[in-house]
Design an enzyme around this catalytic site. Sequence first.
Site, PDB file in Angstrom:
ATOM      1  N   HIS A  98       0.532   4.624  -2.324  1.00 23.24           N
ATOM      2  CA  HIS A  98       0.366   5.949  -1.725  1.00 23.24           C
ATOM      3  C   HIS A  98       1.514   6.886  -2.092  1.00 23.24           C
ATOM      4  O   HIS A  98       1.334   8.104  -2.110  1.00 23.24           O
ATOM      5  CB  HIS A  98       0.231   5.835  -0.204  1.00 23.24           C
ATOM      6  CG  HIS A  98      -1.138   5.417   0.238  1.00 23.24           C
ATOM      7  ND1 HIS A  98      -1.822   6.046   1.245  1.00 23.24           N
ATOM      8  CD2 HIS A  98      -1.963   4.433  -0.216  1.00 23.24           C
ATOM      9  CE1 HIS A  98      -3.014   5.466   1.409  1.00 23.24           C
ATOM     10  NE2 HIS A  98      -3.109   4.484   0.528  1.00 23.24           N
ATOM     11  N   ASP A  99       2.674   6.323  -2.365  1.00 24.22           N
ATOM     12  CA  ASP A  99       3.785   7.162  -2.814  1.00 24.22           C
ATOM     13  C   ASP A  99       3.563   7.609  -4.258  1.00 24.22           C
ATOM     14  O   ASP A  99       3.627   8.803  -4.574  1.00 24.22           O
ATOM     15  CB  ASP A  99       5.112   6.403  -2.704  1.00 24.22           C
ATOM     16  CG  ASP A  99       6.297   7.281  -3.077  1.00 24.22           C
ATOM     17  OD1 ASP A  99       6.310   8.467  -2.695  1.00 24.22           O
ATOM     18  OD2 ASP A  99       7.221   6.794  -3.759  1.00 24.22           O
ATOM     19  N   HIS A 153      -5.995  -5.672  -2.610  1.00 21.74           N
ATOM     20  CA  HIS A 153      -6.778  -5.850  -1.383  1.00 21.74           C
ATOM     21  C   HIS A 153      -6.898  -7.314  -0.985  1.00 21.74           C
ATOM     22  O   HIS A 153      -7.580  -7.638  -0.010  1.00 21.74           O
ATOM     23  CB  HIS A 153      -8.178  -5.234  -1.553  1.00 21.74           C
ATOM     24  CG  HIS A 153      -8.161  -3.745  -1.622  1.00 21.74           C
ATOM     25  ND1 HIS A 153      -9.257  -3.005  -2.003  1.00 21.74           N
ATOM     26  CD2 HIS A 153      -7.181  -2.847  -1.359  1.00 21.74           C
ATOM     27  CE1 HIS A 153      -8.953  -1.717  -1.978  1.00 21.74           C
ATOM     28  NE2 HIS A 153      -7.693  -1.604  -1.595  1.00 21.74           N
ATOM     29  N   ARG A 171       0.827  -1.212   0.000  1.00 21.44           N
ATOM     30  CA  ARG A 171       0.000   0.000   0.000  1.00 21.44           C
ATOM     31  C   ARG A 171       0.864   1.266   0.000  1.00 21.44           C
ATOM     32  O   ARG A 171       0.520   2.278  -0.608  1.00 21.44           O
ATOM     33  CB  ARG A 171      -0.917  -0.035   1.223  1.00 21.44           C
ATOM     34  CG  ARG A 171      -1.934   1.083   1.310  1.00 21.44           C
ATOM     35  CD  ARG A 171      -2.981   0.740   2.356  1.00 21.44           C
ATOM     36  NE  ARG A 171      -3.739   1.918   2.748  1.00 21.44           N
ATOM     37  CZ  ARG A 171      -3.722   2.455   3.967  1.00 21.44           C
ATOM     38  NH1 ARG A 171      -2.982   1.910   4.925  1.00 21.44           N
ATOM     39  NH2 ARG A 171      -4.431   3.521   4.251  1.00 21.44           N
ATOM     40  N   ASN A 229      -2.864   8.425   5.198  1.00 23.31           N
ATOM     41  CA  ASN A 229      -1.559   7.808   5.434  1.00 23.31           C
ATOM     42  C   ASN A 229      -1.287   7.480   6.898  1.00 23.31           C
ATOM     43  O   ASN A 229      -0.262   6.869   7.210  1.00 23.31           O
ATOM     44  CB  ASN A 229      -0.442   8.715   4.908  1.00 23.31           C
ATOM     45  CG  ASN A 229      -0.387   8.743   3.395  1.00 23.31           C
ATOM     46  OD1 ASN A 229      -0.774   7.791   2.730  1.00 23.31           O
ATOM     47  ND2 ASN A 229       0.085   9.842   2.838  1.00 23.31           N
TER      48      ASN A 229
END
Length: 326
Positions: free
Chosen positions: A69-70, A195, A65, A97
């Site tokens: 997110h980066d 997921h 994840r 985050n």
Amino acid sequence: MAVQKLLSLLVFQLVLVAFVLDITNAQGLKVGFYSNTCPNAEKIVKKTVTSFISRSPSLAGPLLRMFFHDCFVRGCDGSVLLNSTSSNQAEKDAFPNLSLRGYPVIDAVKAALEQQCRGVVSCADIIALVARDAVSLTNGPFWQVPTGRRDGRVSKITDALNNLPPPSSSISTLKSTFAAKGLTVKDLVVLSGAHTIGVSHCTSFANRLYNFTGKNDSDPSMDPNYVAQLKTKCKPNDATTIVEMDPGSSEKFDVDYYTLVSKRRGLFQSDAALLSDSTTKAYVQLQLTSKSTFAKDFGASMVNMGKISVLTGKSGEIRKKCYLVN
């Protein structure tokens, strides 16, 4: 009218220039980028990640994840790792985050690499390699990761809030968000398959259980038996309890996620949304057959995501510590 046309043309040209720069930078990536400057880089990364995952398998999901997110905020430049300062709130402190875990893994990998190849391997590449190894160590596919990214120097909380699609996203929001990053609808449905590992706090889906339309109701698109099951674990306003996103195999990378989605048991609205589009729904159904292509597709989509707005060449820097700019 002429001024309006001129402005429109200028905006188009700026977008085109940004797109061309993105493509040019992405071409600066290559498999084996460190073969001469740090030949054991990927072995060092894998050894370190293995030591953490073997002790705590639940870290695999958060590490995967972290890469997402980066990349979705300012591109794959390691900006998600930077700490806030007295004059700046960084991405790390944005609400989406706050639940990220695994920073000590990144720091340990960086320390091991610095010991052998000082100032060579970027934190942005470390995140990409760690995500790949976290997946492969949980029974998932292995893919070649193009490297050569450099680290960004900017990290702003507002960028994270504006660019990370929430778990309540509709299919139209998801498609437009992914398209804005140069990713296809196929990449969207494939990367949603991440997921299959990991957990979530109840707060990320509680509205689907207790107050979906503001009338103390549940999301009708979710299997009512699953709603009842989740209610036994997540009470109203529960901000601490976590549940598996893929019950029973949340530490094993497999195609079970698509089985759950097809049975209307996807945990998030963004999961359920995959059934509301003909292309994504067809992909979900394909993974339920012997012709499943998920393992191969996942590696390809991770490579695609890893090219978002990368810094290469002389752009950015190679951080000495992943949580601080030099």
